[in-house]
Design a protein around this motif. Structure first.
Motif, PDB file in Angstrom:
ATOM      1  N   LEU A   1       0.852  -1.185   0.000  1.00 59.37           N
ATOM      2  CA  LEU A   1       0.000   0.000   0.000  1.00 59.37           C
ATOM      3  C   LEU A   1       0.888   1.235   0.000  1.00 59.37           C
ATOM      4  CD1 LEU A   1      -2.678   1.587   0.358  1.00 59.37           C
ATOM      5  CD2 LEU A   1      -2.414   1.238   2.835  1.00 59.37           C
ATOM      6  N   VAL A   2       0.809   2.032  -1.049  1.00 57.20           N
ATOM      7  CA  VAL A   2       1.509   3.310  -1.117  1.00 57.20           C
ATOM      8  C   VAL A   2       0.497   4.398  -0.768  1.00 57.20           C
ATOM      9  CG1 VAL A   2       2.769   4.930  -2.577  1.00 57.20           C
ATOM     10  CG2 VAL A   2       3.113   2.454  -2.865  1.00 57.20           C
ATOM     11  N   MET A   3       0.782   5.149   0.283  1.00 56.64           N
ATOM     12  CA  MET A   3      -0.175   6.102   0.841  1.00 56.64           C
ATOM     13  C   MET A   3       0.428   7.500   0.830  1.00 56.64           C
ATOM     14  SD  MET A   3      -1.987   5.721   4.567  1.00 56.64           S
ATOM     15  CE  MET A   3      -0.573   6.152   5.593  1.00 56.64           C
ATOM     16  N   HIS A   4      -0.272   8.450   0.192  1.00 57.59           N
ATOM     17  CA  HIS A   4       0.279   9.799   0.080  1.00 57.59           C
ATOM     18  C   HIS A   4      -0.816  10.835   0.235  1.00 57.59           C
ATOM     19  CE1 HIS A   4       4.569  10.064  -1.263  1.00 57.59           C
ATOM     20  NE2 HIS A   4       4.345  11.271  -0.828  1.00 57.59           N
ATOM     21  N   GLY A   5      -0.411  12.031   0.632  1.00 54.55           N
ATOM     22  CA  GLY A   5      -1.341  13.142   0.730  1.00 54.55           C
ATOM     23  C   GLY A   5      -1.535  13.822  -0.610  1.00 54.55           C
ATOM     24  N   GLU A   6      -2.744  14.273  -0.858  1.00 60.81           N
ATOM     25  CA  GLU A   6      -3.064  14.956  -2.110  1.00 60.81           C
ATOM     26  C   GLU A   6      -2.181  16.182  -2.309  1.00 60.81           C
ATOM     27  OE1 GLU A   6      -6.921  17.233  -4.149  1.00 60.81           O
ATOM     28  OE2 GLU A   6      -6.798  16.930  -1.969  1.00 60.81           O
ATOM     29  N   LYS A   7      -1.891  16.917  -1.235  1.00 61.89           N
ATOM     30  CA  LYS A   7      -1.142  18.167  -1.336  1.00 61.89           C
ATOM     31  C   LYS A   7       0.338  18.012  -0.976  1.00 61.89           C
ATOM     32  CE  LYS A   7      -5.179  21.083  -0.404  1.00 61.89           C
ATOM     33  NZ  LYS A   7      -5.754  22.139   0.460  1.00 61.89           N
ATOM     34  N   ALA A   8       0.810  16.797  -0.836  1.00 62.46           N
ATOM     35  CA  ALA A   8       2.202  16.568  -0.446  1.00 62.46           C
ATOM     36  C   ALA A   8       3.154  16.921  -1.584  1.00 62.46           C
ATOM     37  CB  ALA A   8       2.399  15.115  -0.040  1.00 62.46           C
ATOM     38  N   HIS A   9       4.207  17.670  -1.268  1.00 61.29           N
ATOM     39  CA  HIS A   9       5.218  17.989  -2.273  1.00 61.29           C
ATOM     40  C   HIS A   9       5.913  16.729  -2.776  1.00 61.29           C
ATOM     41  CE1 HIS A   9       7.644  17.513   1.341  1.00 61.29           C
ATOM     42  NE2 HIS A   9       8.703  17.385   0.567  1.00 61.29           N
ATOM     43  N   SER A  10       5.879  15.682  -1.964  1.00 63.53           N
ATOM     44  CA  SER A  10       6.560  14.417  -2.264  1.00 63.53           C
ATOM     45  C   SER A  10       5.675  13.417  -2.989  1.00 63.53           C
ATOM     46  CB  SER A  10       7.020  13.783  -0.950  1.00 63.53           C
ATOM     47  OG  SER A  10       5.907  13.670  -0.053  1.00 63.53           O
ATOM     48  N   ARG A  11       4.466  13.807  -3.310  1.00 61.08           N
ATOM     49  CA  ARG A  11       3.494  12.868  -3.889  1.00 61.08           C
ATOM     50  C   ARG A  11       4.037  12.162  -5.134  1.00 61.08           C
ATOM     51  NH1 ARG A  11      -2.649  14.707  -5.787  1.00 61.08           N
ATOM     52  NH2 ARG A  11      -3.064  12.912  -7.144  1.00 61.08           N
ATOM     53  N   TYR A  12       4.834  12.871  -5.917  1.00 61.87           N
ATOM     54  CA  TYR A  12       5.322  12.281  -7.163  1.00 61.87           C
ATOM     55  C   TYR A  12       6.195  11.061  -6.923  1.00 61.87           C
ATOM     56  CZ  TYR A  12       9.998  14.526  -6.739  1.00 61.87           C
ATOM     57  OH  TYR A  12      11.255  14.908  -6.344  1.00 61.87           O
ATOM     58  N   PHE A  13       6.883  11.005  -5.764  1.00 56.60           N
ATOM     59  CA  PHE A  13       7.679   9.814  -5.452  1.00 56.60           C
ATOM     60  C   PHE A  13       6.780   8.590  -5.321  1.00 56.60           C
ATOM     61  CE2 PHE A  13      10.612  12.967  -3.285  1.00 56.60           C
ATOM     62  CZ  PHE A  13      11.664  12.816  -4.186  1.00 56.60           C
ATOM     63  N   GLY A  14       5.711   8.734  -4.556  1.00 57.90           N
ATOM     64  CA  GLY A  14       4.817   7.607  -4.320  1.00 57.90           C
ATOM     65  C   GLY A  14       4.087   7.167  -5.572  1.00 57.90           C
ATOM     66  N   GLU A  15       3.601   8.128  -6.344  1.00 60.08           N
ATOM     67  CA  GLU A  15       2.865   7.782  -7.555  1.00 60.08           C
ATOM     68  C   GLU A  15       3.766   7.100  -8.579  1.00 60.08           C
ATOM     69  OE1 GLU A  15      -0.812  10.922  -7.755  1.00 60.08           O
ATOM     70  OE2 GLU A  15       1.133  11.645  -8.481  1.00 60.08           O
ATOM     71  N   ALA A  16       4.989   7.582  -8.717  1.00 60.53           N
ATOM     72  CA  ALA A  16       5.914   6.960  -9.667  1.00 60.53           C
ATOM     73  C   ALA A  16       6.319   5.567  -9.206  1.00 60.53           C
ATOM     74  CB  ALA A  16       7.149   7.841  -9.857  1.00 60.53           C
ATOM     75  N   ALA A  17       6.583   5.415  -7.898  1.00 58.26           N
ATOM     76  CA  ALA A  17       6.964   4.097  -7.379  1.00 58.26           C
ATOM     77  C   ALA A  17       5.834   3.099  -7.573  1.00 58.26           C
ATOM     78  CB  ALA A  17       7.334   4.207  -5.897  1.00 58.26           C
ATOM     79  N   TYR A  18       4.605   3.532  -7.305  1.00 62.20           N
ATOM     80  CA  TYR A  18       3.463   2.631  -7.501  1.00 62.20           C
ATOM     81  C   TYR A  18       3.337   2.237  -8.971  1.00 62.20           C
ATOM     82  CZ  TYR A  18      -1.305   1.009  -8.025  1.00 62.20           C
ATOM     83  OH  TYR A  18      -2.408   0.252  -8.354  1.00 62.20           O
ATOM     84  N   LYS A  19       3.433   3.208  -9.859  1.00 66.04           N
ATOM     85  CA  LYS A  19       3.287   2.924 -11.292  1.00 66.04           C
ATOM     86  C   LYS A  19       4.382   1.972 -11.772  1.00 66.04           C
ATOM     87  CE  LYS A  19       2.850   5.261 -15.799  1.00 66.04           C
ATOM     88  NZ  LYS A  19       1.585   4.588 -16.163  1.00 66.04           N
ATOM     89  N   TYR A  20       5.620   2.225 -11.364  1.00 65.19           N
ATOM     90  CA  TYR A  20       6.701   1.326 -11.771  1.00 65.19           C
ATOM     91  C   TYR A  20       6.509  -0.063 -11.156  1.00 65.19           C
ATOM     92  CZ  TYR A  20      11.169  -0.852 -12.514  1.00 65.19           C
ATOM     93  OH  TYR A  20      12.135  -1.753 -12.888  1.00 65.19           O
ATOM     94  N   MET A  21       6.077  -0.113  -9.905  1.00 66.11           N
ATOM     95  CA  MET A  21       5.879  -1.396  -9.236  1.00 66.11           C
ATOM     96  C   MET A  21       4.836  -2.243  -9.970  1.00 66.11           C
ATOM     97  SD  MET A  21       4.894  -2.059  -5.227  1.00 66.11           S
ATOM     98  CE  MET A  21       3.574  -0.832  -5.322  1.00 66.11           C
ATOM     99  N   VAL A  22       3.803  -1.611 -10.496  1.00 64.44           N
ATOM    100  CA  VAL A  22       2.724  -2.344 -11.163  1.00 64.44           C
ATOM    101  C   VAL A  22       3.009  -2.562 -12.645  1.00 64.44           C
ATOM    102  CG1 VAL A  22       0.281  -2.236 -11.816  1.00 64.44           C
ATOM    103  CG2 VAL A  22       0.987  -1.596  -9.501  1.00 64.44           C
ATOM    104  N   GLU A  23       3.491  -1.512 -13.321  1.00 65.92           N
ATOM    105  CA  GLU A  23       3.624  -1.576 -14.775  1.00 65.92           C
ATOM    106  C   GLU A  23       5.040  -1.849 -15.269  1.00 65.92           C
ATOM    107  OE1 GLU A  23       1.913   1.871 -16.577  1.00 65.92           O
ATOM    108  OE2 GLU A  23       0.130   1.826 -15.301  1.00 65.92           O
ATOM    109  N   GLY A  24       6.045  -1.643 -14.395  1.00 68.83           N
ATOM    110  CA  GLY A  24       7.423  -1.845 -14.821  1.00 68.83           C
ATOM    111  C   GLY A  24       8.023  -0.648 -15.526  1.00 68.83           C
ATOM    112  N   LYS A  25       7.315   0.458 -15.548  1.00 64.62           N
ATOM    113  CA  LYS A  25       7.840   1.688 -16.160  1.00 64.62           C
ATOM    114  C   LYS A  25       7.106   2.875 -15.572  1.00 64.62           C
ATOM    115  CE  LYS A  25       4.775   1.083 -20.141  1.00 64.62           C
ATOM    116  NZ  LYS A  25       4.689   0.971 -21.623  1.00 64.62           N
ATOM    117  N   ALA A  26       7.821   3.998 -15.444  1.00 63.26           N
ATOM    118  CA  ALA A  26       7.228   5.202 -14.880  1.00 63.26           C
ATOM    119  C   ALA A  26       8.145   6.382 -15.117  1.00 63.26           C
ATOM    120  CB  ALA A  26       6.979   5.031 -13.375  1.00 63.26           C
ATOM    121  N   GLU A  27       7.595   7.585 -15.081  1.00 63.07           N
ATOM    122  CA  GLU A  27       8.391   8.798 -15.200  1.00 63.07           C
ATOM    123  C   GLU A  27       9.368   8.874 -14.033  1.00 63.07           C
ATOM    124  OE1 GLU A  27       7.793  13.658 -15.502  1.00 63.07           O
ATOM    125  OE2 GLU A  27       6.049  12.311 -15.500  1.00 63.07           O
ATOM    126  N   GLY A  28      10.609   9.237 -14.345  1.00 66.29           N
ATOM    127  CA  GLY A  28      11.643   9.298 -13.314  1.00 66.29           C
ATOM    128  C   GLY A  28      12.455   8.031 -13.200  1.00 66.29           C
TER     129      GLY A  28
END
Length: 367
Positions: free
Chosen positions: A281-308
Motif C-alpha cells: 500500500l503506497v499512501m500519500h497526501g493529495e497536497k504533499a510535495h513528495s506525492r510524485y515519489f509515491g505515484e511513480a513508485a506505484y506505477k513502476y511497481m505495477v507496470e514496470g515503467k514510470a516517469e523518473g
C-alpha cells in the motif's frame, strides 16, 4: 557433557551481551516520546543486531491482554527522525489494533549504534528493516508467517526495497514516501537530473571527505524564513516545535552528515519493486510535495515503467494486491501524526492518517 557446558557458556555469554548492549547504548527508560503512551498497549525498550554488526535500539509495543501468536509490524522513518516521533506513533496505534509492533532507530541514528553519527547506506538501511523482521520472527508471541513493515517518508522507499529483497515481509505500507536515492541523485522534481549537476555535486562531496568528513549539514532550517516554501514550513512545524521536536532527532537539531548520503546519490533503491509479490500500500497526501515519489513508485511497481525511472521492467506478476491511496487535502507532514488545523501543532487534530485503512490492509494480508 562438554557440549552441554559449551552451550551453557554460550547462553550465558549471550545474556551478558544483551545486558551489556543496553548499557553500552545507554537506553533511556523513561517515556520521552512526542505522543502520550496509550493505555491499550504494553511497551518496553529492546535491542537487536543487524548482519553488519550494528546494534539497533527499538520500542516494542504489544496489545494488552492479547493471547497466542499475533501478526507483527516493524516501523521506521521519517529519514532523519527517531522512534520517539512518527514511527513510534504508528507502531503504538497499530499495537492498539492487535499487532505486535517494533519501532526502531536506524543504524547510526537515535539510540542505535554506529559511528560516525547520522550517516546512511542503501545496503545497511535495507538490512535494518530485515534485521527487525529477524527480531520479530523470534518472539514467542509473534506468528513469523505474518510480518509486515511500515516505512514513513524516506523510509517508505527503503521499505519497498526491503520488501523486494525479503519474501518474509508479507505486507508493506509506504507512507508519504520519498525515494531517497532519486532525490539524492536527481534533486527535487528531477530538476538536477543531468550529468553536469551530478558531477559538480560529486566533486564537492569528494573534497568534503578530506576537509571535514564528519561535518553536519544542519537539520530543518531555523529560524524559518518568511519566504520558505510551504513544505519547509510544514517540516518546521513538525520538527522544530513542541508538536514533534525531539532531542535525539537529527531533523530537529543539527541534521545529517554532509557526506552521509553520498552512496544514495549513486544508487537506485527501487529497481526490482516490480517483482514484489507480497501486498503493498503506497499512501500519500493529495497536497504533499513528495506525492510524485509515491505515484511513480506505484506505477513502476505495477507496470514496470514510470516517469523518473530510466529503466523498463516487466509488469508485476501480482498487481492485484498493490494499492495507491491518495488522501484528500493532506500534506506531507500530515501523515506524520495526522496533522493540525493550525501551525505549531495547535488547533484541532485533522486525523489524516487512515488508521482503519491500515488496520484492514494488514489484517487482510497477514492472515
Amino acid at each position: 557433557m562438554l557440549a552441554a557446558v559449551a552451550l551453557a557458556a554460550c547462553n550465558s555469554n549471550k545474556q551478558t551481551t544483551d545486558k551489556d548492549m543496553e548499557q553500552t547504548l545507554n537506553l533511556t527508560q523513561e517515556w520521552d516520546k512526542v505522543f502520550p503512551l496509550s493505555e491499550k498497549v504494553n511497551h518496553k525498550k529492546v535491542t537487536f543486531e543487524t548482519q553488519y554488526g550494528l546494534t539497533l535500539a527499538a520500542d516494542l509495543y504489544t496489545p494488552k491482554n492479547a493471547e497466542g501468536k499475533l501478526p507483527a509490524i516493524a516501523v521506521s522513518g521519517p529519514f532523519g527522525a527517531t522512534k520517539e516521533q512518527s514511527s513510534g506513533l504508528y507502531a503504538m496505534r497499530m499495537a492498539e489494533r492487535g499487532f505486535v509492533t517494533l519501532a526502531f532507530d536506524p543504524s547510526y541514528t537515535g539510540e542505535s549504534s554506529g559511528e560516525p553519527r547520522r550517516t546512511a547506506s542503501p545496503d545497511i538501511n535495507t538490512e535494518d528493516f530485515m534485521a527487525a523482521v529477524d527480531y520479530l520472527s523470534k518472539q514467542d508471541n509473534v506468528d513469523a508467517e505474518k510480518i509486515g513493515i511500515i516505512g514513513i517518508c524516506g523510509w517508505g522507499g527503503i521499505a519497498l526495497n526491503a520488501a523486494a529483497a525479503d519474501t518474509r515481509i508479507k505486507a508493506t505500507v509506504a507512507s508519504t514516501m520519498y525515494d531517497m536515492t532519486r532525490v539524492s541523485g536527481n534533486g527535487y522534481y528531477d530538476s538536477e537530473d543531468k550529468d553536469e549537476s551530478r558531477h559538480t555535486a560529486r566533486e564537492a562531496l569528494s573534497k568534503q571527505r578530506l576537509t571535514d568528513p564528519k561535518a553536519m549539514a544542519g537539520g530543518v532550517i531555523d529560524p524559518l524564513p518568511d519566504d520558505a516554501p510551504q513544505f519547509v514550513k510544514d517540516y518546521y512545524d513538525y520538527y522544530k516545535t513542541e508538536r514533534g521536536y525531539h532531542a535525539r532527532s537529527g531533523n530537529s537539531n543539527d541534521g545529517w552528515r554532509v557526506i552521509g548520503t553520498q552512496a544514495y546519490a549513486n544508487s537506485r533503491f527501487l529497481y526490482y519493486i516490480n517483482e514484489i509479490r507480497s501486498a503493498v500500500l503506497v499512501m500519500h497526501g493529495e497536497k504533499a510535495h513528495s506525492r510524485y515519489f509515491g505515484e511513480a513508485a506505484y506505477k513502476y511497481m505495477v507496470e514496470g515503467k514510470a516517469e523518473g525511472y530510466n529503466i523498463v521492467g516487466k509488469p508485476n506478476l501480482v498487481p492485484e494486491n498493490k494499492q495507491l491511496l491518495i488522501i484528500p487535502g493532506a500534506s506531507h507532514c500530515d501523515l506524520y501524526d495526522g496533522g493540525y488545523t493550525e501551525l505549531v501543532g495547535k488547533g484541532e487534530p485533522k486525523n489524516m492518517i487512515p488508521w482503519d485503512k491500515l488496520d484492514a490492509f494488514f489484517k487482510d494480508n497477514l492472515k
